[in-house]
Scaffold this motif. Structure first.
Motif, PDB file in Angstrom:
ATOM      1  N   MET A   1      -1.829   8.742   7.298  1.00 38.21           N
ATOM      2  CA  MET A   1      -0.501   9.237   6.962  1.00 38.21           C
ATOM      3  C   MET A   1       0.146   9.918   8.169  1.00 38.21           C
ATOM      4  O   MET A   1       1.362   9.833   8.367  1.00 38.21           O
ATOM      5  CB  MET A   1      -0.578  10.206   5.783  1.00 38.21           C
ATOM      6  CG  MET A   1      -0.810   9.527   4.447  1.00 38.21           C
ATOM      7  SD  MET A   1       0.516   8.343   4.033  1.00 38.21           S
ATOM      8  CE  MET A   1       1.914   9.444   3.903  1.00 38.21           C
ATOM      9  N   LEU A   2      -0.668  10.589   8.997  1.00 37.12           N
ATOM     10  CA  LEU A   2      -0.126  11.213  10.211  1.00 37.12           C
ATOM     11  C   LEU A   2       0.376  10.150  11.187  1.00 37.12           C
ATOM     12  O   LEU A   2       1.390  10.334  11.860  1.00 37.12           O
ATOM     13  CB  LEU A   2      -1.206  12.061  10.891  1.00 37.12           C
ATOM     14  CG  LEU A   2      -1.574  13.385  10.222  1.00 37.12           C
ATOM     15  CD1 LEU A   2      -2.729  14.038  10.968  1.00 37.12           C
ATOM     16  CD2 LEU A   2      -0.379  14.326  10.185  1.00 37.12           C
ATOM     17  N   ALA A   3      -0.353   9.040  11.272  1.00 37.17           N
ATOM     18  CA  ALA A   3       0.028   7.976  12.197  1.00 37.17           C
ATOM     19  C   ALA A   3       1.151   7.114  11.644  1.00 37.17           C
ATOM     20  O   ALA A   3       1.948   6.560  12.412  1.00 37.17           O
ATOM     21  CB  ALA A   3      -1.187   7.113  12.517  1.00 37.17           C
ATOM     22  N   ARG A   4       1.192   6.973  10.311  1.00 39.45           N
ATOM     23  CA  ARG A   4       2.189   6.108   9.664  1.00 39.45           C
ATOM     24  C   ARG A   4       2.877   6.865   8.528  1.00 39.45           C
ATOM     25  O   ARG A   4       2.692   6.555   7.355  1.00 39.45           O
ATOM     26  CB  ARG A   4       1.520   4.860   9.103  1.00 39.45           C
ATOM     27  CG  ARG A   4       0.633   4.107  10.100  1.00 39.45           C
ATOM     28  CD  ARG A   4      -0.136   3.014   9.388  1.00 39.45           C
ATOM     29  NE  ARG A   4      -1.119   2.387  10.254  1.00 39.45           N
ATOM     30  CZ  ARG A   4      -1.994   1.465   9.845  1.00 39.45           C
ATOM     31  NH1 ARG A   4      -2.011   1.097   8.565  1.00 39.45           N
ATOM     32  NH2 ARG A   4      -2.849   0.942  10.692  1.00 39.45           N
ATOM     33  N   PRO A   5       3.658   7.879   8.852  1.00 38.83           N
ATOM     34  CA  PRO A   5       4.240   8.730   7.796  1.00 38.83           C
ATOM     35  C   PRO A   5       5.181   7.987   6.859  1.00 38.83           C
ATOM     36  O   PRO A   5       5.426   8.441   5.741  1.00 38.83           O
ATOM     37  CB  PRO A   5       4.998   9.799   8.600  1.00 38.83           C
ATOM     38  CG  PRO A   5       5.220   9.192   9.939  1.00 38.83           C
ATOM     39  CD  PRO A   5       4.056   8.309  10.194  1.00 38.83           C
ATOM     40  N   GLU A   6       5.692   6.847   7.296  1.00 39.35           N
ATOM     41  CA  GLU A   6       6.624   6.101   6.449  1.00 39.35           C
ATOM     42  C   GLU A   6       5.916   5.247   5.412  1.00 39.35           C
ATOM     43  O   GLU A   6       6.558   4.655   4.544  1.00 39.35           O
ATOM     44  CB  GLU A   6       7.521   5.200   7.317  1.00 39.35           C
ATOM     45  CG  GLU A   6       6.836   3.974   7.914  1.00 39.35           C
ATOM     46  CD  GLU A   6       5.888   4.287   9.079  1.00 39.35           C
ATOM     47  OE1 GLU A   6       5.214   3.356   9.549  1.00 39.35           O
ATOM     48  OE2 GLU A   6       5.844   5.460   9.493  1.00 39.35           O
ATOM     49  N   GLN A   7       4.582   5.174   5.494  1.00 42.34           N
ATOM     50  CA  GLN A   7       3.836   4.303   4.585  1.00 42.34           C
ATOM     51  C   GLN A   7       2.916   5.124   3.682  1.00 42.34           C
ATOM     52  O   GLN A   7       2.209   5.999   4.155  1.00 42.34           O
ATOM     53  CB  GLN A   7       2.989   3.294   5.380  1.00 42.34           C
ATOM     54  CG  GLN A   7       3.807   2.374   6.265  1.00 42.34           C
ATOM     55  CD  GLN A   7       2.926   1.377   6.992  1.00 42.34           C
ATOM     56  OE1 GLN A   7       1.888   0.982   6.490  1.00 42.34           O
ATOM     57  NE2 GLN A   7       3.346   0.976   8.179  1.00 42.34           N
ATOM     58  N   ASP A   8       2.924   4.836   2.414  1.00 43.79           N
ATOM     59  CA  ASP A   8       2.002   5.468   1.471  1.00 43.79           C
ATOM     60  C   ASP A   8       0.810   4.530   1.298  1.00 43.79           C
ATOM     61  O   ASP A   8       0.738   3.749   0.342  1.00 43.79           O
ATOM     62  CB  ASP A   8       2.700   5.721   0.127  1.00 43.79           C
ATOM     63  CG  ASP A   8       1.784   6.420  -0.870  1.00 43.79           C
ATOM     64  OD1 ASP A   8       0.722   6.912  -0.441  1.00 43.79           O
ATOM     65  OD2 ASP A   8       2.129   6.454  -2.059  1.00 43.79           O
ATOM     66  N   ASP A   9      -0.124   4.566   2.255  1.00 40.17           N
ATOM     67  CA  ASP A   9      -1.207   3.582   2.259  1.00 40.17           C
ATOM     68  C   ASP A   9      -2.589   4.249   2.234  1.00 40.17           C
ATOM     69  O   ASP A   9      -3.516   3.778   2.858  1.00 40.17           O
ATOM     70  CB  ASP A   9      -1.099   2.659   3.479  1.00 40.17           C
ATOM     71  CG  ASP A   9      -1.161   3.442   4.798  1.00 40.17           C
ATOM     72  OD1 ASP A   9      -1.210   4.688   4.748  1.00 40.17           O
ATOM     73  OD2 ASP A   9      -1.160   2.803   5.852  1.00 40.17           O
ATOM     74  N   GLY A  10      -2.700   5.367   1.504  1.00 38.45           N
ATOM     75  CA  GLY A  10      -3.970   6.080   1.457  1.00 38.45           C
ATOM     76  C   GLY A  10      -5.118   5.225   0.982  1.00 38.45           C
ATOM     77  O   GLY A  10      -6.185   5.170   1.620  1.00 38.45           O
ATOM     78  N   ALA A  11      -4.926   4.514  -0.129  1.00 42.32           N
ATOM     79  CA  ALA A  11      -6.000   3.676  -0.668  1.00 42.32           C
ATOM     80  C   ALA A  11      -6.315   2.518   0.273  1.00 42.32           C
ATOM     81  O   ALA A  11      -7.480   2.186   0.509  1.00 42.32           O
ATOM     82  CB  ALA A  11      -5.608   3.137  -2.044  1.00 42.32           C
TER      83      ALA A  11
END
Length: 262
Positions: free
Chosen positions: A166-176
């Protein structure tokens, strides 16, 4: 048992055999504490010889006695281990490995270490390709933004992986998705990375470990896609793994390839 009496041998040979037997005993105890009888059986030595050597090693602090008649590694080895660790040039070993790999494959090879939530690039071995990756030593990148950084994340928890992505790609909700991706990398022992900031860059990376098993650095081969396509990434992955194993072994690591059974 194949326990020849050192008294019947030339002095030099007897001394060498005694030394080797002592080292064998220490290696047997590196996995777990054992009784003298267990060490004797494993090394095919007589009980009196094993007991005599163990007593000498205890006297010098290389072994220690535990309850129930067991032996374990002693404080002298801890002291020597710290001294050896201080004397090992981690970056020097990693740099030499990177240069050797670079010569073999002709692509840029990077060494980096972790600094909080970023990867710090420490060394770049220049390849022979006409177009090169511009990243220079001293560059800091978000861990999840590069293959090298992902290799430095191998021992983090799934929750930490999700946070770093999330720090590297704040625009993406890709936790899973991040957790699934990292589990795949860890299972393979190597990262096959497609850059999200520049879709023309590919990299293959793996972590470097020290004697404690901790990740102390990572090695990455990175190049534009015309030199490092999917097939080439899979082809050089074993070379990357072999290089980091050799560097890690030089730092005292005695682990195994995570893909190996058992």
């Amino acid at each position: 048992m194949s326990d020849a009496d050192p008294a019947d041998m030339p002095r030099e040979r007897a001394g060498s055999q005694t030394l080797l037997r002592g080292l064998d005993i220490i290696e047997q105890l590196s996995g777990e504490p054992l009784r003298v009888a267990d060490v004797s059986d494993r090394l095919d030595l007589t009980f009196p010889t094993t007991q005599r050597l163990a007593a000498a090693l205890i006297d010098r602090g290389f072994l220690k006695k535990l309850p129930k008649g067991k032996l374990a590694l002693g404080p002298k080895l801890v002291q020597l281990g710290f001294l050896a660790r201080e004397q090992i040039d981690m970056l020097g070993l990693a740099r030499a490995g990177a240069e050797t790999l670079c010569d073999a494959i002709g692509l840029c090879v990077f060494i980096g270490a972790r600094d909080g939530d970023v990867a710090l690039h420490l060394h770049r071995a220049m390849g022979r390709q006409r177009i090169e990756v511009a990243t220079r030593p001293g560059t800091r990148r978000a861990l999840a933004d590069t293959g090298l950084g992902k290799a430095l994340m191998f021992d983090d928890t799934p929750a930490a992986w999700a946070r770093l992505f999330m720090l590297a790609r704040p625009e993406q909700d890709d936790g899973a998705a991040a957790i699934d991706e990292m589990r795949g990398h860890v299972a393979a022992g190597v990262v096959l990375h497609h850059s999200t900031s520049d879709d023309t860059i590919r990299s293959v990376a793996a972590p470097i470990r020290d004697a404690s098993g901790a990740i102390v650095a990572a090695l990455s081969v990175a190049s534009p896609v015309q030199y490092l396509d999917e097939q080439k990434m899979r082809e050089i992955a074993p070379q990357v793994l072999q290089t980091v194993r050799e560097i890690s072994a030089g730092l005292g690591w005695r682990g195994r390839d995570p893909r190996d059974p058992g």
